[in-house]
Structure formats: C-alpha cells, structure tokens
Scaffold this active site. Structure first.
Site, PDB file in Angstrom:
ATOM      1  N   SER A  60      70.540  50.985  75.079  1.00 52.93           N
ATOM      2  CA  SER A  60      71.154  52.303  75.170  1.00 52.93           C
ATOM      3  C   SER A  60      72.571  52.282  75.743  1.00 52.93           C
ATOM      4  CB  SER A  60      70.240  53.195  76.022  1.00 52.93           C
ATOM      5  OG  SER A  60      70.992  54.008  76.872  1.00 52.93           O
ATOM      6  N   LYS A  61      73.422  53.014  75.059  1.00 50.32           N
ATOM      7  CA  LYS A  61      74.822  53.137  75.470  1.00 50.32           C
ATOM      8  C   LYS A  61      74.932  53.655  76.905  1.00 50.32           C
ATOM      9  CE  LYS A  61      78.582  56.183  74.047  1.00 50.32           C
ATOM     10  NZ  LYS A  61      79.116  57.010  72.964  1.00 50.32           N
TER      11      LYS A  61
END
Ligand code: GLU
Length: 545
Positions: free
Chosen positions: A292-293
């Site tokens: 996840s960013k």
C-alpha cells in the site's frame, strides 16, 4: 431523429476531421513478425509505485525481446490527480531501473501526441461518429438523478449502473434533447450499449488464461461534461491509433474488460491482446495484503533510490517476481546480462506476486559484493550526488582516501569482500567516521580518569610510521603501564586481578578515534586517517574526559 444534425450540434464539424484522416495519420507499424507494441499508460500523479515498475518491466521485456516497440502514454484525463513534474518523475524513476521507452511523452515518436489531453480532437471525432450512428447519445442526468437511481437499485438489490430502464436519457426525443441544450443543461456523452448481461463469452487473458466474460450492458460515459474522455473511451482510441498489440495492465481493470470489448467492437477496432497482472502483495502479520502506498514506504520507487539500492539488484528481484522460472535461469547463468533471459508472459503469477524485502536485500548484498572497486565508487558517488547529505557529498573530495576507507570497511578491491551491504546509504554510513570528526563517542566502559590516562599515554607514544606489530606493542605497553593484562591467558585465569585487558585498551582507543566500539582493524584506520587526524582525535577525546 436526425442524428447527423444532433452530432453536429454536439460536436461541430469544424472541430474534427474525417475518421480516415486519423487512420492515415497513424499507419500500421512496420514491425517484424511476432513483435509486440506495448505501453505504459500511467496517470501523472507524481507517485511511482513498485507495481508501476513491475508492469513497466513486463511490457518492456515483451516489446524489446522481439524487436517491438514500448512507449509511454500519459493518461491525464483526470485533472484532479495531476501533479506538476510528474512526467519527469516517471522518466527518472524508470530510467534508473533500466526501463527505457522507444517513444512517448517527452520523447519523439510518430503516434503522438502522447498526452491524452492533447488528443481531444480524435476522441471527439469518434464520439461524433458514434452519435451519428445512433451508438452514443447525450445524457443530461444530474448527480442527484444518478444518486436516486443508485439508492433505488441498492434497495431493490438490482445491478447498479446506467442501463435498461435506468438509462433515462437513452430514449429522449429530439425535442427533449434540443430543449435541454437550449436551456444550457450540462451533459455527458454515453455509449448506447448493445450488450446483454445474460450472454457470456470465453476470453483469453494473456496472464490469467481463459476466463469467462459477461457482456456489457452499461451505457458508460465516453465523454465527460467538459468534453474530456473517460479512461475506457480514451484508451480504446489510443491503443488503436498507437497500434498497441498487447496491453499488460493491473487486474483492477479486469472488471471493466466487458466495457472495453464492447467499445473496441462498436468503434470498429481490432481488440489488442490483454494480460491482467496481479497486484504486488506483502505478508502483514497473519494476513497477505496489497502493498500500500499509504502504509508501506517500500511501495514507492523513490524508496529504493533514496536508500541507494543498486538498480540492477532491484531489477533482478523484480524479475524473480515476474517470471516463475527466472531464478532457475539466474542460478545457471549468473554471469549473463538479465536481458538474455527469455521473458514469458504466461509465466507471470496468476494470483498475486508476493513482495519479500529480505529476499531483495539478499539479492542486493550479493550484487553489491560483486561490484569492482571502480563500480562501487562510481555507484556510491552517483547516489551521494543525488540523495546524500552535503557532508556525504564531501566524502568524495579525495578519491584515494575514499577508496582506502571502502577497502577497509567493505573489502572493496581486496580478497575479503564483505557481503552485508544492501544499499549505498548503509555503505556511506559505515565509512562516515573517516570523514566526520564531530561524532558522538560510544560510552567507555571504564572510569573517565583511567581512559584519559590511557589515551594520553598512547598519544605520547604513537608514531605513524609504526607497522602493525610495532603499533600493537605500544598498545600493550600502555596497557601494562596502567595495570591492564597483556597476556590473555593470564587474564582469563584470574580476571579479577586486573582492571581489564589489552583489548579493553584497544576499545578505548577505537572509541576515541572513531566514536565506535566496533570497527575494522584499528591500526589500518589510523593509517588511513593519518597522523595529524589521529592525534587530533585522541586529543579531542582526552579534552572531553
Ligand atoms: N491510466 C491507467 C492506470 O494508471 C492505465 C491502465 C492501462 O494500462 O491501460 O491504471
């Protein structure tokens, strides 16, 4: 209804050219048999995810290993996601990892413009053609209208979307349309879907294999109210005119595939091959989830550059994620360039590539340990210029000196090459005491007065010209003078008889000259530092005690 008149009212003739014009402008590419035309088509958000590199590498390998073309198209139709300088970031980060485009945004090429916002005319020409053919229509529904439909569909457990009886503007009369236009009501252009959700087809996905696809029945928006196309419409037109033959893209697009199949068909274009690759995942405690960013710094490509991972090491690791038979190949042909590996789309993971930073670190350590003296120096130098602190940039002022420090700390250029260096940042931290006099000393394990006396005694005796054994004799003499054991056997037999032993003395000297309790060989460190610096550091340590 006079569809020609309607099309012209919505998209005037003077704004577009006849469709043949575009077919001629972008002729079929003259490529060898089996060559594929692939692309990377990111939105310019300024953020490059590891998944972007993953998909870029897959597309790049496929194009380049068979004499094809790999190009960059910027999908900038969503103004809200656009960030200044994002295209430079895309080029810079991919170039760093050895991914090069043959043509595309900010490069030359005959199939541009490669920014979607600059291609409005083409989209409009085709939207106009569809309106004329009765295959697209203006929709005046407001957000509130659509929200009401959504609520009704949810309450009644119906499929969501704009279709069938819910496609309110699909059958507006000519009068209603012109009245809405005269009233200045905003509108979008929708596809008039001809599909039927009860019909299913088998579709061959290049990554996932044969899958079942249900026909689309949604009257999707093709042009938004500001005339900007949606991804669905724009990518179909662009992939057709840029003559893309194979699209490898994220599996989040799989659910839109029915729309894309219908759009290509309606536009009269040949569908390219599609491969939907799975997202990169990681193990988080008990669960496996998408990288996840927001949560994972290692999701960003910038992370690897800032840490100074060698690009070839990252590329190698990505290949292990991309193709299940790559590792076997690598073991057999460890000296061959990566590009000689025959990449195969069919060997991409079907159900999620598992990212493992420890494995990347292992590959990096091996890679770093194989770099020659010059390669190591050049790599660290380039990293420091871009990401290092001002102080670290200064480490490279004297090349000879730096090479000596690297030889000692990393074994560069020697036989005992250390294999525990993952990245440039770590390597430069390891040699920092050669350059930085302002370090904070580790804690001495003895009383200040004792340490002070020992440092003073050693400083008085220290001679730069001493070889390693003469130097050690002096350390021993200082130890003996202060009651410390020089004979380790005697010390071990009765440790309480001494305040400490000669290695404790060496540790004090080490802390005083480097700030650290553990370092490589201290005599060599002093040789590299030189007499003046060694004595100055000893004196500084004495003064602070
Ligand atoms: N702009 C789309 C994205 O960034 C591109 C998907 C595609 O490759 O077609 O996800």
């Amino acid at each position: 209804m006079d569809l020609k008149k309607l099309a012209n009212a919505l998209i005037p003739d003077e704004n577009v050219k006849p469709l043949e014009y575009y077919e001629e402008l972008y002729p079929l590419r003259d490529l060898p048999k089996g060559a594929e035309v692939t692309r990377l088509a990111p939105s310019p958000t300024g953020f490059m995810h590891l998944g972007n590199l993953y998909v870029a590498l897959a597309n790049e390998r496929i194009a380049h290993q068979n004499g094809g073309v790999f190009y960059l198209r910027i999908e900038d139709t969503d103004e809200k996601r656009k960030v200044e300088g994002a295209v430079e970031v895309i080029h810079a980060s991919l170039k760093y990892f050895g991914v090069a485009f043959d043509e595309g945004a900010d490069l030359c090429g005959n199939y541009g413009p490669y920014y979607q916002r600059q291609r409005a005319e083409i989209y409009h020409a085709f939207a106009k053609d569809l309106i004329e053919k009765g295959l697209a229509y203006p929709c005046f529904c407001t957000e509130e209208d659509l929200e009401k439909t959504r609520e009704y569909q949810t309450e009644n457990k119906l499929l969501p979307g704009y279709y069938g009886e819910f496609a309110k503007c699909r059958n507006l009369s000519e009068e209603e349309i012109y009245a809405n236009l005269a009233a200045g009501k905003p509108y979008v252009i929708r596809l008039k879907s001809q599909g039927d959700v009860d019909v299913k087809h088998t579709f061959h996905d290049e990554v996932k294999g044969d899958i079942t696809v249900t026909e689309n029945n949604q009257d999707v928006v093709i042009l938004k109210s500001d005339g900007i196309p949606t991804y669905h419409f724009a990518h179909a037109i662009d992939d057709h005119f840029m003559r893309t033959t194979l699209v490898i893209r994220g599996e989040e697009w799989l659910s839109s595939l029915p729309i894309h199949i219908e759009l290509f068909k309606t536009l009269g274009f040949r569908l390219p091959k599609y491969g939907h690759n799975c997202s990169i995942q990681k193990i988080d405690g008990e669960t496996r989830r998408k990288l996840s960013k927001r949560k994972d710094p290692e999701a960003s490509l910038t992370f690897y550059r800032e840490q100074g991972y060698h690009p070839e090491a990252v590329r190698t690791y990505m290949m292990t994620l991309l193709n299940s038979n790559f590792e076997e190949w690598m073991l057999k042909f460890s000296d061959k360039p990566l590009d000689e590996f025959k990449y195969s789309i069919g060997k991409m993971g079907k159900s999620g590539a598992l990212f493992d930073i420890l494995k990347l670190n292992d590959i990096s350590k091996t890679y770093m340990s194989k770099l020659s003296e010059v390669e190591t120096y050049d790599f660290l130098y380039a990293w420091a210029q871009e990401f290092g602190s001002e102080e670290q940039k200064g480490y490279f002022a004297d090349k000879e000196y730096m090479l000596k420090a690297l030889a000692l700390c990393m074994g560069v250029g020697g036989k005992k090459r250390r294999k525990d260096f993952i990245c440039a940042k770590q390597a430069l931290q390891t040699v920092c005491y050669f350059f930085n006099d302002g370090f904070k000393n580790a804690e001495y394990r003895f009383e200040k007065q004792t340490v002070k006396r020992i440092l003073q005694d050693f400083a008085a005796e220290y001679t730069y010209a001493d070889d390693c054994s003469a130097w050690f004799e002096k350390v021993k003499a200082v130890a003996a003078k202060n009651g410390f054991a020089t004979d380790m056997k005697a010390y071990k037999a009765d440790p309480t008889a001494y305040p400490g032993n000669v290695s404790d003395v060496a540790e004090m000297l080490r802390i005083a000259t480097t700030g650290l309790a553990n370092t490589p060989d201290l005599w060599t460190i002093m040789q590299i530092l030189g007499e003046e610096k060694t004595l100055a550091r000893l004196q500084k340590a004495i003064d602070t005690l």
